[in-house]
Design a protein around this motif. Structure first.
Motif, short mmCIF file in Angstrom:
data_model
loop_
_atom_site.label_atom_id
_atom_site.label_comp_id
_atom_site.label_asym_id
_atom_site.label_seq_id
_atom_site.Cartn_x
_atom_site.Cartn_y
_atom_site.Cartn_z
N GLN A 11 0.84 -1.37 0.12
CA GLN A 11 0.29 0.01 0.18
C GLN A 11 0.90 1.24 -0.03
O GLN A 11 2.24 1.26 0.98
CB GLN A 11 -0.88 -0.11 1.25
N TYR A 12 0.27 2.08 -0.42
CA TYR A 12 1.21 3.75 -0.85
C TYR A 12 0.39 4.57 -0.77
O TYR A 12 -1.08 4.53 -0.41
CB TYR A 12 1.12 3.89 -2.48
N LEU A 13 0.84 5.61 -0.09
CA LEU A 13 0.33 6.93 0.36
C LEU A 13 0.98 8.09 0.25
O LEU A 13 2.35 8.46 0.09
CB LEU A 13 -0.06 7.16 2.11
N GLN A 14 0.31 9.16 -0.33
CA GLN A 14 0.70 10.65 -1.31
C GLN A 14 1.65 11.26 -0.17
O GLN A 14 0.45 11.22 1.08
CB GLN A 14 -0.07 11.08 -2.09
N VAL A 15 2.54 11.27 0.17
CA VAL A 15 3.56 12.73 0.85
C VAL A 15 3.75 13.86 0.24
O VAL A 15 4.55 13.24 -0.47
CB VAL A 15 4.22 11.67 2.24
#
Length: 396
Positions: A219-223
């Motif tokens: 899973q990936y999260l924009q930061v």
């Protein structure tokens, strides 16, 4: 030591090229600065296009891929708390296959070694010299210096490798775009949210949810670019993933143990000078795409297919026509993948502070959901455009 083709880098591009050359009776030496364990375990991309899978099947290296890979018809997109499935297979045929890059590398290394092909692990290329007649590489293996000569050099050593640095600055044609965001990625022991990968578009930024097995998710999260991983403890990651993936038609995101985390900047890069004399660049050495759309590995394999064909023409018939046309042959597919990745990146990420940004992105998402024509256009590239030069075994 002499070989016909020196291949710098034991990633998907270098190992695929080495195998195709082996099947044509062309000798090669693969040089890898890392150890075998490192390249077979580092977490990388996990989506293979249909042409990539078909190629691996034709090369005889897809046994485990076909057993363990997860076949997907498309992907899910979620926005405004609603989930939509884009079924590209129904519209155009073909599939995407979830099979991590490190597993591809593991398979190709095993086939390479079983066939007696040399891979020089823990060996750095410290210098490349090319003349009209040959290439000469200086190698360093744990402090011991040796030399390798070759007819040609394939630079498959990534964005920071030595290969592209060998190109003369005069005439170098490069394009770069840097995005102000990064992907914080996790590998977690959780059940996948949807049966295929999902992009969640949110006013605060994207979250991405993909599977690596029935109980493993990536899973990936924009930061923001420049984020410090230390500022993101597990609970904060799960809280933000939960907010951005919230919906009215699926259960709340499951939380679990995070076993790996990473930070990847988003950038686009193309070096249109993919060759110089006896040196040819492949994969990340020549082009970088944002992870949105998972094109990097597949472009690397496409480049290997083109160069294999060109080298086969040289050694079988003595013609340089395909070698001279290598860059022009590869670049149209590279730019189409760049356009696709740019489209997904600008649609799914919150990049601009302009108040019109989110309504415009939402309108594009709505078109993807409502229009089969839009879906087919996306699906053609997502599932994989044909390779510029199809693989043909010389005995066929």
């Amino acid at each position: 030591m002499h070989t016909q083709v020196a291949i710098i880098g034991a990633g998907p591009a270098g190992l695929t090229l080495a195998h195709m050359l082996h099947l044509q009776g062309i000798s090669s030496v693969v040089i890898e600065c890392r150890g075998r364990e490192h390249i077979e375990t580092r977490t990388r991309a996990g989506i293979l296009e249909q042409p990539t899978v078909t190629l691996f099947e034709e090369l005889g290296v897809a046994d485990r891929l076909n057993r363990e890979g997860l076949s997907h018809n498309g992907f899910y997109v979620r926005f405004d708390r609603s989930t939509h499935h884009l079924d590209f297979h129904r519209l155009i045929g073909g599939n995407a296959t979830v099979y991590p890059q490190q597993e591809v590398v593991k398979d190709l290394v095993a086939h390479r070694l079983a066939a007696g092909g040399p891979i020089l692990f823990d060996t750095a290329v410290t210098a490349i010299e090319t003349t009209a007649d040959e290439a000469r590489l200086r190698l360093d293996h744990r402090g011991t210096t040796t030399e390798l000569t070759a007819d040609f050099v394939a630079g498959c050593d990534g964005f920071h490798g030595v290969s592209r640095a060998h190109l003369p600055a005069a005439g170098l044609r490069e394009f770069t775009r840097t995005y102000p965001v990064a992907w914080l990625g996790i590998l977690a022991h959780t059940t996948p949210t949807t049966p295929e990968g999902m992009y969640c578009a949110h006013e605060s930024g994207i979250s991405v949810h993909s599977m690596r097995g029935p109980r493993i998710t990536r899973q990936y999260l924009q930061v923001p670019a420049g984020t410090d991983l230390a500022d993101w403890p597990d609970d904060r990651i799960w809280d933000e993933l939960t907010v951005r993936s919230a919906s009215d038609d699926h259960p709340e995101l499951e939380r679990g143990e995070i076993v790996d985390r990473s930070l990847a900047p988003l950038r686009s890069y193309v070096c249109e000078t993919m060759q110089h004399g006896r040196l040819f660049l492949l994969g990340d050495a020549a082009h970088i795409v944002p992870p949105t759309g998972a094109k990097g590995l597949n472009l690397a394999v496409s480049d290997a297919c083109v160069l294999s064909h060109a080298l086969g023409g040289w050694y079988r018939a003595g013609t340089r026509a395909h070698l001279d046309a290598y860059s022009q042959t590869c670049l149209p597919r590279v730019w189409k993948a760049q356009h696709f990745s740019w489209t997904l990146t600008t649609t799914l990420h919150a990049i601009s502070d302009d108040p019109m940004d989110w309504p415009l992105r939402r309108a594009r998402l709505a078109r993807w959901v409502e229009s089969e024509a839009e879906q087919a256009a996306l699906g053609e590239v997502y599932l994989g455009l044909p390779f510029p030069t199809p693989w043909r075994h010389p005995a066929a």
